[in-house]
Scaffold this active site. Structure first.
Site, mmCIF file in Angstrom:
data_model
loop_
_atom_site.group_PDB
_atom_site.id
_atom_site.type_symbol
_atom_site.label_atom_id
_atom_site.label_comp_id
_atom_site.label_asym_id
_atom_site.label_seq_id
_atom_site.Cartn_x
_atom_site.Cartn_y
_atom_site.Cartn_z
ATOM 1 N N GLU A 1 -11.186 4.427 -1.407
ATOM 2 C CA GLU A 1 -11.656 4.702 -0.054
ATOM 3 C C GLU A 1 -12.504 5.969 0.012
ATOM 4 O OE1 GLU A 1 -8.509 3.902 -0.838
ATOM 5 O OE2 GLU A 1 -7.101 5.422 -0.223
ATOM 6 N N LYS B 1 2.983 3.412 -5.644
ATOM 7 C CA LYS B 1 2.451 2.414 -6.600
ATOM 8 C C LYS B 1 3.526 1.973 -7.601
ATOM 9 C CE LYS B 1 -0.701 3.412 -3.976
ATOM 10 N NZ LYS B 1 -0.722 2.654 -2.698
ATOM 11 N N ASP C 1 -3.166 -2.918 -2.587
ATOM 12 C CA ASP C 1 -4.206 -1.901 -2.646
ATOM 13 C C ASP C 1 -4.011 -1.047 -3.903
ATOM 14 O OD1 ASP C 1 -5.183 1.010 -0.688
ATOM 15 O OD2 ASP C 1 -6.406 -0.366 -1.871
ATOM 16 N N ASN C 2 -5.067 -0.386 -4.351
ATOM 17 C CA ASN C 2 -4.999 0.650 -5.392
ATOM 18 C C ASN C 2 -4.545 0.174 -6.765
ATOM 19 O OD1 ASN C 2 -3.544 2.188 -2.684
ATOM 20 N ND2 ASN C 2 -5.542 2.871 -3.412
ATOM 21 N N ASP D 1 0.834 -1.200 0.000
ATOM 22 C CA ASP D 1 0.000 0.000 0.000
ATOM 23 C C ASP D 1 0.866 1.247 0.000
ATOM 24 O OD1 ASP D 1 -2.576 1.427 2.167
ATOM 25 O OD2 ASP D 1 -2.337 1.454 -0.023
HETATM 26 O O1 LIG Z 1 0.015 7.013 -2.595
HETATM 27 C C1 LIG Z 1 -0.662 6.268 -1.919
HETATM 28 N N1 LIG Z 1 -0.105 5.517 -0.964
HETATM 29 C C2 LIG Z 1 1.333 5.571 -0.751
HETATM 30 C C3 LIG Z 1 1.750 6.757 0.061
HETATM 31 O O2 LIG Z 1 1.608 6.428 1.402
HETATM 32 C C4 LIG Z 1 -2.159 6.211 -2.112
HETATM 33 C C5 LIG Z 1 -2.771 7.212 -2.869
HETATM 34 C C6 LIG Z 1 -4.157 7.208 -3.070
HETATM 35 C C7 LIG Z 1 -4.808 8.270 -3.883
HETATM 36 C C8 LIG Z 1 -4.353 9.594 -3.826
HETATM 37 C C9 LIG Z 1 -4.958 10.578 -4.580
HETATM 38 C C10 LIG Z 1 -6.040 10.255 -5.401
HETATM 39 F F1 LIG Z 1 -6.663 11.223 -6.110
HETATM 40 C C11 LIG Z 1 -6.504 8.958 -5.476
HETATM 41 C C12 LIG Z 1 -5.890 7.958 -4.717
HETATM 42 C C13 LIG Z 1 -4.950 6.203 -2.486
HETATM 43 C C14 LIG Z 1 -4.338 5.206 -1.729
HETATM 44 O O3 LIG Z 1 -5.083 4.214 -1.153
HETATM 45 C C15 LIG Z 1 -2.951 5.191 -1.547
HETATM 46 O O4 LIG Z 1 -2.408 4.161 -0.816
HETATM 47 MG MG LIG Z 2 -3.873 2.602 -0.557
#
Ligand SMILES: O=C(NCCO)c1cc(-c2ccc(F)cc2)cc(O)c1O
Ligand SMILES: [Mg+2]
Length: 214
Positions: A199, A144, A169-170, A141
């Protein structure tokens, strides 16, 4: 000077949650993110899928990449059997400080070790520094663009065994296309996609579960 979002999240936990009660910490963060400020915790929908995979695997060794504020750390740690070795890695020192306080507020500080540093540097140190042979469960997580290089690092360092489970995740939003392509086409993994949403939003996202076969 202005507080940070993680600092405001910690305040919300200290105000709304019950000390020593992980469920109330999880609920307080989800409430904060739904009603005050969006934050990049795995959230309740994907968090429930995470819970079910952790429960199914019942791991003895766990690694989380990307602690952030400790929301998924608390979700995972609350489900682990006593004696489980759980390590979580976080690059950002300010996040480490907040995460340790949120994890401690949940009463789970003895279940998990929060390590500051980059996954690329720390993964090769897992055996010598933490006495790990292999990981039963890994939650990805973090950044990416690190998912693919880090899964290759796990293989090179001999940190996976037959049946090791990786949950990412993601994989749709923000997305990890090269990672998906790798785990879905590699004969060394059995991969499955769990559709969900980013989320606290209606945006499409999901988790990819990959079992190491070698
Ligand atoms: O970068 C991420 N994690 C690593 C840094 O700790 C991360 C980003 C997003 C996200 C952000 C900006 C948006 F517009 C959409 C998604 C969501 C997540 O669940 C994530 O884990
Ligand atoms: Mg995430």
């Amino acid at each position: 000077t202005r507080s940070t979002r993680p600092q405001r999240m910690l305040k919300a936990v200290q105000k709304k949650a019950t000390k020593g009660d992980p469920e109330s910490v999880i609920s307080a963060i989800d409430y904060f993110c739904k009603h005050s400020e969006w934050a990049m915790n795995v959230g309740d929908e994907k968090g429930s899928i995470l819970d079910s995979v952790v429960t199914e695997v019942n791991p003895s060794t766990v690694l989380e990449l990307g602690t952030y504020c400790g929301y998924s750390t608390v979700r995972i740690a609350r489900l682990l059997s006593p004696g489980t070795k759980f390590i979580t890695l976080e690059f950002n020192p300010a996040n480490v400080t907040i995460a340790r306080q949120i994890i401690a507020y949940a009463g789970l500080q003895d279940k998990v070790t929060v390590v500051e540093g980059s996954s690329g540097d720390l993964i090769p140190q897992m055996k010598e520094r933490f006495g790990i042979t292999t990981f039963d469960f890994i939650f990805l997580d973090h950044w990416k663009d690190r998912y693919l290089p880090d899964i290759k690092l796990f293989e090179e360092c001999g940190l996976l065994r037959k049946g090791s489970v990786l949950l990412a995740d993601n994989v749709i939003c923000p997305g990890a296309p090269e990672y998906l392509e790798y785990v879905r086409n590699s004969p060394r993994y059995e991969s499955r996609y769990y559709p969900a949403h980013l989320e606290y939003t209606k945006v499409e996202d999901g988790l990819e579960k990959s079992v190491f076969l070698e």
